[in-house]
Scaffold this motif. Structure first.
Motif, short mmCIF file in Angstrom:
data_model
loop_
_atom_site.label_atom_id
_atom_site.label_comp_id
_atom_site.label_asym_id
_atom_site.label_seq_id
_atom_site.Cartn_x
_atom_site.Cartn_y
_atom_site.Cartn_z
N SER A 129 0.82 -1.22 0.00
CA SER A 129 0.00 0.00 0.00
C SER A 129 0.85 1.27 0.00
O SER A 129 0.35 2.34 0.35
CB SER A 129 -0.96 0.00 1.19
OG SER A 129 -0.25 -0.04 2.41
N TYR A 130 2.13 1.15 -0.37
CA TYR A 130 3.00 2.29 -0.64
C TYR A 130 3.62 2.99 0.58
O TYR A 130 4.75 3.45 0.52
CB TYR A 130 2.28 3.39 -1.43
CG TYR A 130 1.95 3.10 -2.86
CD1 TYR A 130 2.78 3.52 -3.89
CD2 TYR A 130 0.79 2.42 -3.20
CE1 TYR A 130 2.46 3.29 -5.22
CE2 TYR A 130 0.47 2.18 -4.52
CZ TYR A 130 1.31 2.61 -5.54
OH TYR A 130 1.00 2.37 -6.85
N GLN A 131 2.87 3.18 1.68
CA GLN A 131 3.23 4.20 2.65
C GLN A 131 3.66 3.69 4.02
O GLN A 131 3.88 4.50 4.93
CB GLN A 131 2.04 5.15 2.85
CG GLN A 131 1.70 5.94 1.59
CD GLN A 131 0.47 6.80 1.79
OE1 GLN A 131 -0.51 6.39 2.45
NE2 GLN A 131 0.51 8.00 1.26
N LEU A 132 3.83 2.39 4.19
CA LEU A 132 4.14 1.84 5.52
C LEU A 132 3.10 2.31 6.54
O LEU A 132 3.43 2.70 7.66
CB LEU A 132 5.54 2.24 5.97
CG LEU A 132 6.72 1.75 5.13
CD1 LEU A 132 8.04 2.19 5.75
CD2 LEU A 132 6.71 0.23 4.96
N LEU A 133 1.83 2.26 6.11
CA LEU A 133 0.73 2.64 6.99
C LEU A 133 -0.31 1.54 7.00
O LEU A 133 -0.59 0.92 5.98
CB LEU A 133 0.07 3.93 6.52
CG LEU A 133 0.83 5.24 6.71
CD1 LEU A 133 0.07 6.39 6.06
CD2 LEU A 133 1.07 5.54 8.18
N ASP A 134 -0.90 1.32 8.16
CA ASP A 134 -2.02 0.40 8.31
C ASP A 134 -3.18 1.21 8.87
O ASP A 134 -3.22 1.51 10.06
CB ASP A 134 -1.65 -0.75 9.25
CG ASP A 134 -2.79 -1.75 9.45
OD1 ASP A 134 -3.91 -1.48 8.97
OD2 ASP A 134 -2.55 -2.80 10.08
N ARG A 135 -4.09 1.62 7.95
CA ARG A 135 -5.24 2.44 8.34
C ARG A 135 -4.81 3.67 9.15
O ARG A 135 -5.37 3.99 10.19
CB ARG A 135 -6.27 1.62 9.09
CG ARG A 135 -7.07 0.69 8.20
CD ARG A 135 -7.84 -0.35 8.95
NE ARG A 135 -6.99 -1.45 9.38
CZ ARG A 135 -7.42 -2.54 9.98
NH1 ARG A 135 -8.72 -2.68 10.22
NH2 ARG A 135 -6.59 -3.50 10.33
N GLY A 136 -3.77 4.34 8.67
CA GLY A 136 -3.32 5.59 9.27
C GLY A 136 -2.27 5.45 10.34
O GLY A 136 -1.75 6.46 10.83
N THR A 137 -1.94 4.22 10.73
CA THR A 137 -0.93 3.99 11.76
C THR A 137 0.34 3.43 11.13
O THR A 137 0.27 2.54 10.27
CB THR A 137 -1.46 3.01 12.82
OG1 THR A 137 -2.66 3.53 13.38
CG2 THR A 137 -0.43 2.80 13.92
N VAL A 138 1.51 3.93 11.56
CA VAL A 138 2.75 3.46 10.97
C VAL A 138 2.89 1.96 11.18
O VAL A 138 2.55 1.42 12.24
CB VAL A 138 3.97 4.20 11.55
CG1 VAL A 138 4.01 5.63 11.08
CG2 VAL A 138 4.00 4.14 13.07
N CYS A 139 3.37 1.27 10.15
CA CYS A 139 3.40 -0.20 10.16
C CYS A 139 4.49 -0.66 9.21
O CYS A 139 4.66 -0.12 8.12
CB CYS A 139 2.05 -0.75 9.71
SG CYS A 139 2.03 -2.52 9.36
N GLN A 140 5.25 -1.69 9.63
CA GLN A 140 6.25 -2.29 8.76
C GLN A 140 6.11 -3.82 8.75
O GLN A 140 7.06 -4.55 8.54
CB GLN A 140 7.66 -1.90 9.21
CG GLN A 140 7.93 -0.41 9.10
CD GLN A 140 9.40 -0.06 9.25
OE1 GLN A 140 10.27 -0.81 8.83
NE2 GLN A 140 9.68 1.08 9.87
N ALA A 141 4.87 -4.30 8.91
CA ALA A 141 4.64 -5.74 8.98
C ALA A 141 5.10 -6.46 7.72
O ALA A 141 5.70 -7.54 7.78
CB ALA A 141 3.16 -6.01 9.24
N CYS A 142 4.83 -5.89 6.54
CA CYS A 142 5.18 -6.55 5.29
C CYS A 142 6.68 -6.53 5.01
O CYS A 142 7.17 -7.34 4.21
CB CYS A 142 4.44 -5.90 4.13
SG CYS A 142 2.66 -6.21 4.12
N VAL A 143 7.40 -5.62 5.65
CA VAL A 143 8.84 -5.52 5.41
C VAL A 143 9.53 -6.81 5.83
O VAL A 143 10.41 -7.33 5.13
CB VAL A 143 9.44 -4.31 6.16
CG1 VAL A 143 10.96 -4.28 6.01
CG2 VAL A 143 8.83 -3.02 5.64
#
Length: 421
Positions: free
Chosen positions: A136-150
């Motif tokens: 989803s481009y932005q390292l965001l999960d519904r507006g919260t910073v997220c790096q789960a896919c990294v």
């Protein structure tokens, strides 16, 4: 040198397109021949010679209406035969020495790389966001910073429904990224350019071609940017008005500023109505929304400010808002996410505050507005850094090195075996 720039949009839509067009102008002034390939779009730059070869215009956010249109758009995100055919024709006519790719995701798809590989043209791709590590481009999960896919791979996006909470949209993005990885669709790129060390490190952790990464700063032509001449002024935000930019935090922070301090917001975007409504509730009459401005008017507004605010709540890559403020001799208060701390030296040319903290942001802005001489000196320090580390000539030299590296890395085709009689 003949450089063919490839990007889905060919108008000043955002930072990626602004960089592409400014770079192309810089290369042209240096004697290079420059061409463009992208998607057909009513706002594209006029008189593009190869526009007849562009794939048709499609809008994906929001998705097109109707099931058939949505299925066609989904297929195009994964692989676009029209993009591959169109680029193949342009390559055959323009005969580029290198393809410099930018945002090719979705509307063009990595099918364009297959055209480059077939033609034997070296490819350099500048990454303007986190798409190759985050569906989803932005390292965001519904507006919260997220790096789960990294760390866990792109299918985590479907599990977390990180695209607006939608299982369908999140799954489509996850499958798209997973397929491109499994098919090694980006193998034809010889060099991946990252404007920030932060983005490069994210790509390394995600396993995105770590041996092909190069960090190259953006550039600012200070000769075309007048510098602030006297202390004083208020607060400015310049950029897109969307949730991840944190402009709502700035609106709330205005309560911590002395009465009478002008607060200007330049830019447009989907969050503008909500931001104006919030300003009416918590800072009535204290914030002026200018909408989108041309370059000259925006530069003038920057020079009038004592400080520029960059209140992002996502991991910005290398935001041009910081570089343009420094080039104008204006300090920046930015958040502690992404590549922003790489640009701002706290206490020297700006300040760093926690993301999402209106009180901290307001205190930092108020301190600089209350001490205009200090803010002016910090702005001059920012200008000096731009003149040292972000020069157009230095940027061009580094890109030429990477273009040559890409050519050197290009797999050589084996000669055809001799035919015996």
């Amino acid at each position: 040198m003949r450089v063919l720039h490839v990007n889905k949009f060919l108008h000043r839509r955002g930072g990626a397109e602004g960089y592409l067009l400014d770079l192309a102008e810089l290369q042209r002034a240096a004697g290079d021949e420059v061409g463009y390939f992208g998607m057909a779009h009513p706002d594209n730059e006029p008189d593009l010679p190869y526009a007849g070869n562009f794939p048709p215009h499609v809008e994906l956010d929001p998705p097109p209406p109707g099931l058939r249109s949505r299925l066609n758009a989904a297929g195009r995100m994964i692989w676009s035969p029209a993009s591959r055919r169109g680029l193949a024709r342009v390559i055959a006519d323009f005969r580029p020495d290198v393809l410099h790719l930018h945002n090719i995701y979705h509307q063009l798809s990595p099918s364009v790389l297959a055209a480059a590989r077939s033609a034997g043209v070296p490819c350099v791709l500048t990454m303007h966001d986190y798409k190759l590590a985050c569906p989803s481009y932005q390292l965001l999960d519904r507006g919260t910073v997220c790096q789960a896919c990294v760390g866990a791979g792109p299918l985590m996006a479907a599990r977390r429904r990180c695209k607006g909470g939608s299982l369908t949209a999140s799954t489509l993005l996850a499958v798209e990224s997973w397929l491109h990885r499994e098919l090694r669709a980006y193998d034809p790129v010889q060099v991946f350019v990252s404007p920030s060390r932060f983005l490069a490190e994210v790509m390394r952790r995600a396993g995105v071609y770590p041996d092909r990464l190069a960090v190259v700063n953006h550039f600012v032509d200070t000769g075309a940017v007048p510098v602030k001449q006297r202390p004083g002024g208020g607060v400015l935000y310049a950029g897109r008005l969307s949730t991840e930019k944190g402009v709502d935090v700035l609106v709330q922070a205005v309560a911590g500023l002395p009465a009478g301090v002008p607060v200007e917001v330049a830019g447009d975007g989907p969050a503008r109505p909500a931001l104006q409504a919030l300003a009416d509730r918590v800072a009535a009459g204290r914030i002026r929304f200018h909408g989108r401005l041309d370059k000259a008017r925006l530069q003038a507004l920057i020079r009038q400010a004592a400080v520029v605010a960059v209140p992002s709540r996502w991991h910005e890559n290398q935001p041009m808002a910081v570089l343009e403020a420094f080039a104008s001799g204006v300090p920046v208060v930015g958040t502690d996410l992404g590549g922003i701390p790489e640009l701002i030296t706290a206490g020297s040319d700006g300040e760093i505050v926690p993301a999402g903290d209106p009180a901290a942001l307001g205190a930092a802005l108020a301190a600089l507005v209350a001490n205009p001489e200090r803010a002016y000196a910090m702005g001059r320090a920012g200008r000096a850094r731009i003149e040292r580390d972000f020069t157009p000539d230095g940027h061009l030299d580094r890109l030429r090195e990477l273009y040559q590296l890409a050519a050197d890395r290009l797999p050589r085709r084996r000669p055809a075996p001799a035919v015996s009689r």
